[in-house]
Design an enzyme around this catalytic site. Sequence first.
Site, PDB file in Angstrom:
ATOM      1  N   GLY A   1       0.026  -5.421   0.139  1.00  0.00           N
ATOM      2  CA  GLY A   1      -0.934  -5.443  -0.961  1.00  0.00           C
ATOM      3  C   GLY A   1      -0.344  -6.067  -2.212  1.00  0.00           C
TER       4      GLY A   1
ATOM      5  N   GLU B   1       2.381  -5.643   7.455  1.00  0.00           N
ATOM      6  CA  GLU B   1       1.350  -4.745   7.994  1.00  0.00           C
ATOM      7  C   GLU B   1       1.356  -4.634   9.510  1.00  0.00           C
ATOM      8  OE1 GLU B   1       0.978  -6.672   5.414  1.00  0.00           O
ATOM      9  OE2 GLU B   1      -0.328  -5.760   3.925  1.00  0.00           O
TER      10      GLU B   1
ATOM     11  N   GLU C   1      -0.828  -9.586  -1.817  1.00  0.00           N
ATOM     12  CA  GLU C   1      -2.259  -9.895  -1.963  1.00  0.00           C
ATOM     13  C   GLU C   1      -2.642  -9.983  -3.443  1.00  0.00           C
ATOM     14  OE1 GLU C   1      -3.478  -6.892   0.857  1.00  0.00           O
ATOM     15  OE2 GLU C   1      -4.335  -8.424   2.168  1.00  0.00           O
TER      16      GLU C   1
ATOM     17  N   ALA D   1       0.838  -1.210   0.000  1.00  0.00           N
ATOM     18  CA  ALA D   1       0.000   0.000   0.000  1.00  0.00           C
ATOM     19  C   ALA D   1       0.867   1.252   0.000  1.00  0.00           C
ATOM     20  CB  ALA D   1      -0.881  -0.011   1.236  1.00  0.00           C
TER      21      ALA D   1
END
Length: 727
Positions: free
Chosen positions: A104, A127, A107, A60
């Site tokens: 992310g 995270e 992900e 992110a």
Amino acid sequence: MAEYKEIDSVAVIELKNPPANALSKALVTGLNNGVKRAIDNPRIKSIVLIGNGQHFSAGADITEFPRVADVTSKQGVSLLTVGDVIESCNKPVVSAIHGVCFGGGLEIALFSHYRLAVQSAKLGFPEVSLGILPGANGTQRLPRVVGFEVAMDMIVSGKPVSAPQALQYGILDKIVDGDLLTAAVQFAKTLNTVPHDRRLKNVPVPNSENANKHFEEKLAKIKQKQRGYIAPINCLKAVKASVDLPYSEGVTKEFQLFMELMSSAQARGQQYSFFSERAATKWYLSASKNYKVSKDIPVKTAGVIGAGTMGSGIAVSLLTSGIPVILVEQDSKNLERGIELIKSILQGGVKLKRMTQSQMNQILQILQPTTKIEDLQSVDLIIEAVFENLKLKQELFSKLDKICKRDTVLCSNTSTLDIDKIAKSTSRPEKVVGTHFFAPAHIMPLLENVYGNHTSAETIATVMKLSKKIRKIPVLVKTCHGFVANRTFFEYSQELRFVVEEGLLPNEVDDILEDFGMPMGVFKVNDLSGIDVGWRIRQEQAIANGFNLTTNTRYINGERYCAIADKIFQAGRYGRKTGKGWYQYDKPGGRVAMVDPNVNNIILNHCKELGLTRRKISTQEVIERCMFAAINEGFRCLEDGIASKPEEIDTIWLHGFGFPRYRGGPMFYASQVGLRKVYERIKYYQKHFPETSHWIASEMLQRIAESGRNVPISEWTKFNPTPTSSR
Ligand code: NAD
């Protein structure tokens, strides 16, 4: 932001947001558009996702970090939207990974049907270190690939894994040699359809029979080792949901746990810590003296003087970073002891598998022990770590000035003394700088570098660069007595000694501090650093200021003074090293601290002698008094130009004293309490303790508190009434 091209029947979508392809809104939207374009094109049979530049994606975009409102809003393209598009796509999607594939980024890879990587790639979910969890279904998808236990370890620790490890876990389908894009396109061409089990939401979590047991064990470990942190617990619960619930309910649970974290003060504290330590290392004194323009001198060889507690740890930090060290002691007995200390630190590293025996032997090859200071004549940089005595240090620096080549940088590890006074004993004050390590020096990450009035930009740049080379987090501050770390810590610990004098026992105070999140209470810290060390510093200061300090001293120039620590010293209790200090230990050098009735007697007798009536003191009062005293001194450091921004003070407390990261640091903590309240309470304590000048509120704090608005921490320095520093 995401470039689309076609190679034969394969669509290639390149993530492009330098430097690390952070998943900004623009990049996510571009990726979404790219995948849709490929889906719509009948000539395209498969899709490759690849990163531009050095990395696949670092995750992110933290500068765009979502606010709760952004996450809950259904507008715009989110990672989940594009993830859904990728997973449900009927054309096989291959993520081709190099560099880092974090958060992310991972992900996205887990939404893809296949994953390839180069040997050097790293994959992980960091995270948790920002106080959150992988909220785009990472906690539900990773376990479906690697099983509960591995997913739990990866997500709760936040530590990345290497490509070979990821291959072994099944995260990767293949490690490729040569050009990644060519290999990925070739691989994609061999794929025709997307098998059912390549959509991870369709598969159950493998190897989950012992999930309950692993869950309980991990939870107990987190509560012990990461006391007070909520992010690791929510990460763990989210991963457990992947086992306990069907996919569609698991992702709902993940979202709920994610939102809990997103709206927590802890996440704000941890994210602030992340940014503040980056801001703190960017030093700026003037347009011609700052981290961008100032050049360093390469340090190829170093000298360390004094092989005691600090010198030995400093030597280890240099040696393990590949810098040859000449170690100087005053005589052969102390030198032998120092070498043994270094060997035992290194041996500890071998025991913990941080290095092999042969690596340790190689490290010792680049250590040159000596009792002749003249041997330092040609080293690039010297760190002095002899006793905390100004005269001794001045004599040494004067000698070094005569012996060393002209461009040798001369550093002192003094914890309190004015760098200018040390520099004065040389003909090269521009080469003199403080490098204040924290004990144990080979472990503690902080390096408080201290510049004097004459320290050159080149010298500062050299120690700041060296700090990073030896894996420290450097913060640059200006010289004064105690600098930022000890100046603020002094007020914190002094206030806690007053609390003991007024009513609580050391272990009661330490329990409160540890519940607040400090890794160790102040009295245990004092036992670790040595009660004799503090005593010597107080005596030195008394001599320097022309007064006599005894166990009967109650006031110094009208200021309240608590002599209990001096009475502990007088009883021969020097801390852990003698097996007794504020606590009793299992053995000299032992770690197990036990309450000692003898210490309680010293305290109670002290109070009796002075006719003090002891009282109950609340937890809130203890926290307010120690924290607000340190915070007020922090504001004074800003006023005096010793620190240039609150982030420096916070970074010093995070990495020098282990202040809980989820609280961001004392200055951030103050911002969360509210400066108006902090100011009011300081005024309250000043009324009750008028003989303690640290309760006179800083003018800067007063100005912000009385401004009538909630001033963000980044704007505090605008309220500095004395911006006299050059910074
Ligand atoms: P220490 O007593 O453990 O070690 C000092 C060493 O210096 C001794 O081995 C001594 O033999 C040697 N020495 C003395 N005079 C010398 C000389 N002329 N030439 C060569 N060697 C000489 O002390 P320490 O705790 O390592 O502290 C060293 C410095 O680091 C002090 O300035 C102290 O304030 C600072 N410091 C200490 C800590 C801590 O927690 N102990 C933390 C940060 C900074």
